[in-house]
Design an enzyme around this catalytic site. Structure first.
Site, PDB file in Angstrom:
ATOM      1  CD  GLU A 115      -2.948  -1.216   2.221  1.00  0.00           C
ATOM      2  OE1 GLU A 115      -4.154  -0.913   2.152  1.00  0.00           O
ATOM      3  OE2 GLU A 115      -2.431  -1.685   3.252  1.00  0.00           O
ATOM      4  CD  GLU A 137      -3.622  -6.150   3.499  1.00  0.00           C
ATOM      5  OE1 GLU A 137      -2.941  -5.130   3.687  1.00  0.00           O
ATOM      6  OE2 GLU A 137      -3.658  -6.742   2.396  1.00  0.00           O
TER       7      GLU A 137
END
Length: 715
Positions: A115, A137
């Site tokens: 990210e 995730e």
């Protein structure tokens, strides 16, 4: 700033090297936001700034969020929302800098690490071992909450982004380049920063993200594009087929990705934060982090391994070239462990070796292996019929037929071929190791090594300690299992050990449901909805009813020999009569032409029409009750194994149940399933099931003391 090393060169380019002190990887720990704020403040204060490079001093680039902190979140409240927003805020500020920002990816950039890369204007990765990017995730019951859902959807478009978001697989450099997840690949880590600086110099104005530019269009089409609308409509059904509605994270990711295309950028980022807040408090998230992150870390990191020097087998022998022996030979060859595969006849030993050739050919066909690798694998396996072929070997694995008399004959005959410091393992699924060890010249070097079928897919080994097995032998066995790339689960000796006991309850409860009047198709549906890989009747066909009967008769004979009753104490009162009757009618399972199912020549199957003869009741059993009966029966037996000391840790109970038996992964394993529901809630439901369906669900209050004690210690 020891966590962030700040270096500005003569060209006005700042390299920020992340080096979180006191830890092996860079993470979003409690120092991360203050550290990033200090970096950003210093960057904004620069008089002459031409660009920024983010690099890492660790072997990995950036590991992302602190899962310990996330595990501690118990409320989806304003405080949690603020915590998530604060963690992602620096990324938004980073992409608003008036200079180009480049990520120099030297290793794994997963989760929050990738990210960070997405918030940069350009991403360069070194094509070296361990270098991957991705957003895993979802595998931990979460979503990429630091902008990952929103930014990857903008970068790749909905169609290409969804698989990466909802499956979470890591992507290697060349594949990441082809996918558009990175912009360039270099051959070594030394080339990263020079390449990053060269790009900045060549692109001084490339500091505004595409999605911050006027007229931005999503790759593959915007929200109203017919193809995108079609994906948005069809994707929920596809996800349900994969998750069975048991995993909230993929559905939440899909919702946020689609809706991010229909709202402003900052609003989409806030919506993403709300999504991760909602997921962080779910039982599925707690279960995944506890079991698949911290639990796997404990196994891989050696927290449940006996202390001592690491041992490596240099040679091995496998006795018996049947399905299990052949599978173990494949596992050894794959790990580069030379092995002799012995059987009574050379044809059988050669056939066992050909199993490895067959598996290799399948991989070659799929482009996952080449002929050279196949030849290398086959060179590791030596078929033999004489014990002298493996004299002095480090490891012997006895994988002959599950017959105690045969094993007691083979063990002493072959033990003498073992090297001075070698160990001897028996691949038995239920026979007591302590009894088999009585036939071994040195019981201290004898241990159970229970592989699961098919060995090439079931990458877990149940290690069984006999009464006289030494700690050194256990350590060597543990190291051997990890040496071949399998997961070790250590248990103490008792009839059926752990996995066979729990697996038996699943088979029996499926037959109990059928006996009580539930339609066989509904029984199978209950297994599917519970999250089991295969329904109880279908999996029984695969393992074979004949084998179930043989195991029972073996234990009955063992009881007579030892002068005990019910040594294999699993209550199989529903299943035993059905198994016997099925076999009498020539239905021993798939291998025998049919069992609970009929098998057609084209590979299709259907439930056998004669199963209604076994319905002794006509109860209206709800699907909720059926699901709970299948799950609670296994969880209760797992708890009994923990209480009896058969299981040594909750970690091994949970991971062993998932990987060896197929206990639903979304629960985090049987013991985590109990904890996730709450001990009191589980106990009350078990008592209800016992009252309505039988004593096999009964547990007295003290059964939960071991869980309460450990909970108190953890607190």
């Amino acid at each position: 700033m020891t966590d962030f090393i700040y270096e500005k060169d003569a060209d006005g380019i700042v390299t920020v090297t992340m080096d979180m002190q006191g830890q092996s990887a860079n993470t979003m720990n409690e120092r991360y936001v203050p550290g990033m704020d200090e970096v950003l403040s210093k960057l904004r204060a620069e008089d002459v700034l031409k660009g920024v490079v983010f690099a890492s001093a660790k072997k990995t680039f950036f590991a992302g969020g602190d899962l310990g902190l996330i595990l501690g979140i118990d409320k989806a409240d304003d405080e949690t929302f603020h915590y998530i927003e604060e963690n992602k805020r620096p990324y938004r500020e980073l992409e608003q800098l008036p200079v180009p920002v480049v990520a120099a990816i030297n290793g794994a950039a997963l989760g929050g690490g990738y990210e960070l890369c997405l918030a940069c204007n350009h991403r360069i990765i070194a094509d070296v071992k361990g270098a991957v990017v991705g957003l895993p995730e979802v595998t931990l019951g979460l979503l990429p909450g630091a902008g990952g859902v929103v930014r990857l959807t903008k970068l790749l478009g909905l169609e290409k982004a969804l698989p990466h978001l909802t499956e979470g697989k890591p992507v290697k450099p060349q594949a990441a380049l082809a996918e558009g997840m990175v912009d360039a690949v270099v051959g070594s880590t030394d080339e990263l920063i020079p390449a990053a600086k060269a790009w900045i110099k060549a692109n001084p104005d490339a500091h505004t993200q595409a999605w911050d530019q006027k007229g931005f269009r999503y790759p593959g089409g915007d929200a109203l594009h017919p193809k995108v609308r079609q994906i948005a409509v069809a994707a929920p059904a596809v996800l349900y087929q994969k998750t069975r509605g048991l995993l909230p994270a993929p559905a939440k990711i899909l919702d946020i990705a689609v809706n991010s295309m229909r709202m402003g950028y900052d609003a989409a980022l806030r919506n993403e934060s709300r999504g991760i807040c909602a997921l962080a408090v779910t039982p599925e998230c707690k279960a995944a982090i506890t079991t698949f992150f911290f639990g796997m870390q404990a196994i891989k990191g050696g927290k449940v391994r006996p202390e001592g020097d690491h041992w490596q087998a240099k040679s091995a022998a496998i006795l018996g070239a049947g399905m299990m022996g052949s599978g173990i030979a494949w596992a050894h060859a794959n790990a580069g462990l030379p092995s002799v595969l012995k059987d009574m006849e050379m044809d059988k030993a050669e056939k066992g070796k050909s199993y490895t050739a067959m598996l290799a050919d399948k991989r070659i066909k799929r482009g996952r292996m080449d002929e050279a690798k196949k030849d290398q694998l086959l060179s590791q396996i030596v078929p033999a019929t004489e014990d002298s072929a493996f004299e002095g070997t480090d490891l012997i694995i006895e994988a002959v037929f599950e017959d105690i008399a045969l094993k007691e004959k083979v063990i002493p005959e072959t033990f003498k071929m073992l090297g001075e410091n070698g160990i001897y393992g028996s691949n038995t699924s239920t026979l007591p190791i302590s009894i088999l060890a009585e036939s071994c010249p040195d019981p201290s070097r004898f241990i159970g090594l229970h592989f699961f079928s098919p060995v090439d897919k079931m990458k877990v080994v149940e290690i069984i300690l006999g009464e006289k097995t030494s700690e050194e032998t256990l350590r060597k066995a543990y190291d051997y299992v990890q040496q071949i790339g399998y997961m070790p689960i250590v248990v103490n000796d008792k009839r059926g050990f752990f996995t066979s006991r729990v697996f038996s309850t699943y088979l029996d409860e499926g037959m109990a449901l059928m006996r009580d009047g539930m339609a066989p198709v509904a029984v199978e549906r209950a297994g599917w909805l519970a999250g089991m890989p295969v329904g109880p009747l279908a999996v029984h066909d695969e393992t074979s009813l004949v084998l179930s009967q043989k195991i029972r008769k073996t234990h009955e004979a063992l009881d007579k020999r030892l002068g005990v009753e019910n040594g294999f104490s699993i209550d199989m009162e529903a299943g035993n009569p059905i198994v016997d009757a099925m076999i009498e009618q020539g239905r021993g399972g798939r291998h025998y032409g049919g069992g609970f199912y009929e098998y057609a020549a084209d590979g299709s199957k259907s439930l056998w029409s004669g199963l209604d003869q076994f319905a002794k009741g006509n109860a209206e059993i709800s699907m909720e009750d059926a699901i709970d009966r299948l799950l609670y029966r296994q969880a209760i037996e797992t708890l009994r194994c923990l209480n009896e000391g058969v299981l040594r840790t909750e970690v091994e109970a949970n991971l062993g149940g998932i990987f060896a038996i197929g206990f639903p992964a979304h629960t985090g394993g049987a013991i985590q399933f109990i904890r996730g529901l709450g001990i009191d809630t589980f106990a009350a439901r078990a008592a209800d099931l016992a009252d309505r369906f039988g004593e096999r669900f009964a547990l007295d209050a003290s059964a939960f003391d071991i869980l309460r004690d450990k909970q108190a210690v953890a607190a």
